[in-house]
Scaffold this motif. Structure first.
Motif: not given
Length: 141
Positions: A21-24, A29-30, A36, A39-41, A43
């Motif tokens: 997972s990452y922030k787009d 969170w993606t 999306t 989705v969690k940090s 993951q």
């Protein structure tokens, strides 16, 4: 209608595959191919799980576009489905793009509306410019 293999491959190309997972660019969170929901940090998923998430998200987008009850070519269906996959049904629902489609506007007017949706987090993004251009071109195929 269903998404074409052309669309599925384009979504994979546009989104890229990320198994963590990452922030787009909009801070959401993606994971996978742009998934999306929930989705969690931190993951992590497998490529097979990413494909399943893509198919599920596409089904949601397809159902929305089919529910519009507008006669579409495969290219037009793919363009709208990609738009909904990327930006969400809510953005299409209240858009001038959809209003123009419903009003029977020319292909050029509709293509212009696709090309307006190139900002995320207040910034014009090259990736979104390319994606909207693909949708605009797919609309006339």
């Amino acid at each position: 209608m269903k998404s074409s293999e052309i669309l599925i491959q384009k979504i994979k190309e546009f989104e890229g595959l990320c198994l963590t997972s990452y922030k787009d660019s909009a801070g959401v969170w993606t994971i996978g191919y742009g998934h999306t929901h929930g989705v969690k940090s931190g993951q992590k998923i497998t490529e097979k799980q990413a494909d399943c998430l893509l198919r599920g998200d596409l089904l949601t987008a397809e159902n929305y576009v089919n529910g519009l009850q507008i006669k579409l070519t495969q290219g037009q269906f793919d363009a709208l489905t990609d738009f909904v996959y990327n930006l969400g049904a809510g953005n299409l629902a209240g858009s001038t793009l959809l209003a123009k489609i419903r009003a029977g506007a020319s292909a050029m007017e509709i293509q212009t509306q696709f090309r307006r949706w190139v900002y995320a987090g207040g910034k014009r993004l090259t990736g979104l410019v390319k994606r909207r251009e693909w949708e605009a071109q797919r609309w006339i195929q």
